[in-house]
Scaffold this motif. Structure first.
Motif, mmCIF file in Angstrom:
data_model
loop_
_atom_site.group_PDB
_atom_site.id
_atom_site.type_symbol
_atom_site.label_atom_id
_atom_site.label_comp_id
_atom_site.label_asym_id
_atom_site.label_seq_id
_atom_site.Cartn_x
_atom_site.Cartn_y
_atom_site.Cartn_z
ATOM 1 N N LEU A 154 -22.615 32.850 14.028
ATOM 2 C CA LEU A 154 -23.656 32.743 12.997
ATOM 3 C C LEU A 154 -23.204 31.750 11.940
ATOM 4 O O LEU A 154 -22.103 31.873 11.409
ATOM 5 C CB LEU A 154 -23.899 34.104 12.348
ATOM 6 N N SER A 155 -24.055 30.777 11.622
ATOM 7 C CA SER A 155 -23.680 29.796 10.607
ATOM 8 C C SER A 155 -23.964 30.287 9.192
ATOM 9 O O SER A 155 -23.471 29.706 8.224
ATOM 10 C CB SER A 155 -24.414 28.467 10.851
ATOM 11 N N LYS A 156 -24.763 31.356 9.057
ATOM 12 C CA LYS A 156 -25.080 31.903 7.740
ATOM 13 C C LYS A 156 -25.144 33.430 7.823
ATOM 14 O O LYS A 156 -25.320 33.997 8.903
ATOM 15 C CB LYS A 156 -26.429 31.377 7.225
ATOM 16 N N ALA A 157 -25.010 34.064 6.659
ATOM 17 C CA ALA A 157 -25.127 35.518 6.584
ATOM 18 C C ALA A 157 -26.592 35.937 6.705
ATOM 19 O O ALA A 157 -27.511 35.168 6.382
ATOM 20 C CB ALA A 157 -24.538 36.028 5.272
ATOM 21 N N LEU A 158 -26.822 37.155 7.154
ATOM 22 C CA LEU A 158 -28.174 37.694 7.316
ATOM 23 C C LEU A 158 -28.670 38.339 6.019
ATOM 24 O O LEU A 158 -27.892 38.715 5.157
ATOM 25 C CB LEU A 158 -28.187 38.734 8.427
ATOM 26 N N GLY A 159 -29.985 38.493 5.914
ATOM 27 C CA GLY A 159 -30.538 39.279 4.813
ATOM 28 C C GLY A 159 -31.579 38.605 3.953
ATOM 29 O O GLY A 159 -32.017 39.180 2.947
ATOM 30 N N THR A 160 -32.029 37.404 4.313
ATOM 31 C CA THR A 160 -32.989 36.704 3.446
ATOM 32 C C THR A 160 -34.319 37.451 3.364
ATOM 33 O O THR A 160 -34.966 37.475 2.318
ATOM 34 C CB THR A 160 -33.236 35.271 3.947
ATOM 35 N N GLY A 161 -34.754 38.070 4.473
ATOM 36 C CA GLY A 161 -36.008 38.822 4.440
ATOM 37 C C GLY A 161 -35.928 40.030 3.525
ATOM 38 O O GLY A 161 -36.884 40.350 2.805
ATOM 39 N N VAL A 162 -34.775 40.707 3.536
ATOM 40 C CA VAL A 162 -34.581 41.860 2.656
ATOM 41 C C VAL A 162 -34.592 41.421 1.200
ATOM 42 O O VAL A 162 -35.220 42.061 0.343
ATOM 43 C CB VAL A 162 -33.257 42.571 2.999
ATOM 44 N N ALA A 178 -29.556 34.426 -6.486
ATOM 45 C CA ALA A 178 -28.855 33.146 -6.491
ATOM 46 C C ALA A 178 -28.078 32.943 -5.194
ATOM 47 O O ALA A 178 -28.069 31.843 -4.620
ATOM 48 C CB ALA A 178 -27.916 33.069 -7.694
ATOM 49 N N ALA A 179 -27.416 33.997 -4.711
ATOM 50 C CA ALA A 179 -26.649 33.880 -3.464
ATOM 51 C C ALA A 179 -27.570 33.604 -2.284
ATOM 52 O O ALA A 179 -27.250 32.791 -1.399
ATOM 53 C CB ALA A 179 -25.853 35.159 -3.227
ATOM 54 N N ALA A 180 -28.725 34.262 -2.255
ATOM 55 C CA ALA A 180 -29.670 34.059 -1.159
ATOM 56 C C ALA A 180 -30.253 32.655 -1.193
ATOM 57 O O ALA A 180 -30.369 31.992 -0.152
ATOM 58 C CB ALA A 180 -30.781 35.097 -1.229
ATOM 59 N N VAL A 181 -30.627 32.174 -2.376
ATOM 60 C CA VAL A 181 -31.179 30.824 -2.495
ATOM 61 C C VAL A 181 -30.138 29.781 -2.084
ATOM 62 O O VAL A 181 -30.446 28.813 -1.381
ATOM 63 C CB VAL A 181 -31.685 30.561 -3.928
ATOM 64 N N ALA A 182 -28.887 29.977 -2.497
ATOM 65 C CA ALA A 182 -27.822 29.044 -2.118
ATOM 66 C C ALA A 182 -27.674 28.979 -0.600
ATOM 67 O O ALA A 182 -27.483 27.900 -0.021
ATOM 68 C CB ALA A 182 -26.506 29.460 -2.769
ATOM 69 N N GLY A 232 -18.344 41.464 12.963
ATOM 70 C CA GLY A 232 -18.382 40.010 12.907
ATOM 71 C C GLY A 232 -19.656 39.446 12.333
ATOM 72 O O GLY A 232 -19.840 38.225 12.315
ATOM 73 N N VAL A 233 -20.562 40.307 11.867
ATOM 74 C CA VAL A 233 -21.848 39.844 11.337
ATOM 75 C C VAL A 233 -21.804 39.850 9.813
ATOM 76 O O VAL A 233 -21.518 40.874 9.199
ATOM 77 C CB VAL A 233 -23.004 40.744 11.828
ATOM 78 N N GLY A 234 -22.078 38.720 9.205
ATOM 79 C CA GLY A 234 -22.077 38.624 7.747
ATOM 80 C C GLY A 234 -23.414 39.024 7.150
ATOM 81 O O GLY A 234 -24.474 38.769 7.724
ATOM 82 N N ALA A 235 -23.371 39.635 5.990
ATOM 83 C CA ALA A 235 -24.582 40.017 5.255
ATOM 84 C C ALA A 235 -24.522 39.425 3.857
ATOM 85 O O ALA A 235 -23.452 39.383 3.243
ATOM 86 C CB ALA A 235 -24.706 41.534 5.180
ATOM 87 N N LEU A 236 -25.647 38.962 3.355
ATOM 88 C CA LEU A 236 -25.714 38.435 1.997
ATOM 89 C C LEU A 236 -25.372 39.527 0.983
ATOM 90 O O LEU A 236 -25.592 40.718 1.248
ATOM 91 C CB LEU A 236 -27.110 37.888 1.712
ATOM 92 N N PRO A 237 -24.852 39.146 -0.187
ATOM 93 C CA PRO A 237 -24.482 40.147 -1.193
ATOM 94 C C PRO A 237 -25.652 41.063 -1.558
ATOM 95 O O PRO A 237 -26.753 40.595 -1.859
ATOM 96 C CB PRO A 237 -24.063 39.289 -2.392
ATOM 97 N N ILE A 275 -29.460 48.267 11.258
ATOM 98 C CA ILE A 275 -30.536 48.064 12.235
ATOM 99 C C ILE A 275 -31.652 47.223 11.617
ATOM 100 O O ILE A 275 -32.172 46.288 12.227
ATOM 101 C CB ILE A 275 -31.075 49.420 12.722
ATOM 102 N N ALA A 276 -32.007 47.554 10.368
ATOM 103 C CA ALA A 276 -33.047 46.786 9.669
ATOM 104 C C ALA A 276 -32.633 45.340 9.488
ATOM 105 O O ALA A 276 -33.438 44.413 9.652
ATOM 106 C CB ALA A 276 -33.337 47.431 8.309
ATOM 107 N N LEU A 277 -31.369 45.117 9.164
ATOM 108 C CA LEU A 277 -30.889 43.749 8.939
ATOM 109 C C LEU A 277 -30.896 42.931 10.221
ATOM 110 O O LEU A 277 -31.271 41.757 10.228
ATOM 111 C CB LEU A 277 -29.464 43.800 8.364
ATOM 112 N N LEU A 278 -30.507 43.554 11.325
ATOM 113 C CA LEU A 278 -30.486 42.854 12.602
ATOM 114 C C LEU A 278 -31.885 42.567 13.123
ATOM 115 O O LEU A 278 -32.107 41.587 13.818
ATOM 116 C CB LEU A 278 -29.721 43.673 13.647
#
Length: 278
Positions: A154-162, A178-182, A232-237, A275-278
């Motif tokens: 994964l090139s980026k962390a997950l969670g933009t929809g949340v 700010a972290a999500a926009v970045a 191994g899966v990253g999540a946004l702060p 599960i929601a994040l994936l």
């Protein structure tokens, strides 16, 4: 992204005197067609509704989202057309200008020329780009070209929809936004370059269908299965806590019904927020 061996796209389809290398048959991120000079053109169009309140940031996010489809095919975007759906009876024209400014700034950063576009009056604000890029026919990264034994990256962390859902409800903190926009405005051309250095053969842009939905498309097209290790899966702060509190977009609910129940085997004890994040 997946790596190890050279790209191997399916047999070209002859249409209008030029071969169609990739079309919609396997849910790829963009079409790829042959060109007279030996290169191939990458063609895509993508439009999204706002994920954030800041108009210029939204324009930048939407432009990055559109350009990423070309990088996901292994190509380099060259030209773009603005696609704007704007409720001019509800929002001032300055909002439209700010959105276009954000999109233009991202395209300049990517070396992409915006050469035109189209605006439509619409009750729901939406913006994106139609993008034309180029790629060598032998360097196409497709959903069909994953190989057994490869690692998923994964090139980026997950969670933009949340985060987007939490913003709508006023529950996302300034730091989380700010972290999500970045992340959403970070160009994926760097990820493609690194992938090339490590022998990537297949790639997909993880957006509206979530990681599981897009991974299913890639695996199905390549005749494979995939295993995900949550470690191994990253999540946004902040997104896991927000998801646990119920700030989950409607798309995630529909994705769960479509993909999770039909195609995914979950080990016992996977937390609901994951599960929601994936």
């Amino acid at each position: 992204m997946l790596g190890e061996v050279a790209s191997d796209v399916g047999a070209p389809r002859e249409t209008c005197a030029q071969p169609v290398l990739v079309d919609l048959d396997h849910a790829d991120d963009a079409a790829v067609v042959g060109h007279a000079d030996g290169q191939a053109l990458v063609l895509t169009a993508d439009v999204i509704a706002p994920l954030v309140d800041d108009a210029e940031a939204f324009g930048a996010i939407a432009a990055c989202n559109s350009l990423s489809d070309v990088w996901a095919m292994g190509g380099q975007p060259r030209f773009a057309l603005n696609l704007m759906f704007f409720p001019d009876d509800a929002l001032p024209r300055s909002v439209l200008v700010d959105i276009l400014r954000g999109g233009s700034a991202v395209c300049r950063r990517a070396g992409v020329a915006i050469v035109g576009g189209h605006t439509v009056r619409d009750q729901e604000l939406k913006y994106g780009l139609s993008v034309t890029g180029e790629v060598a026919p032998g360097a196409v990264l497709s959903n069909r070209t994953a190989r057994p034994g490869q690692a998923l990256v994964l090139s980026k962390a997950l969670g933009t929809g949340v985060i987007g859902q939490a913003i709508k409800g006023g529950h996302a903190s300034p730091a989380e936004i700010a972290a999500a926009v970045a992340s959403m405005t970070l160009l994926n051309q760097g990820a493609l370059a690194i992938g090339r250095d490590h022998g990537v053969t297949a790639c997909t842009d993880v957006t509206g269908f979530g990681l599981l939905g897009h991974l299913h498309e890639l695996a199905a097209a390549s005749g494979l299965a995939a295993r995900i290790d949550l470690a191994g899966v990253g999540a946004l702060p902040g997104v896991l806590a927000l998801a646990a509190a119920g700030h989950v977009p409607g798309g995630a609910v529909r994705n769960r019904a479509h993909v999770l129940e039909a195609w995914v085997d979950l080990e016992q004890g996977v937390p609901e927020e994951w599960i929601a994040l994936l």
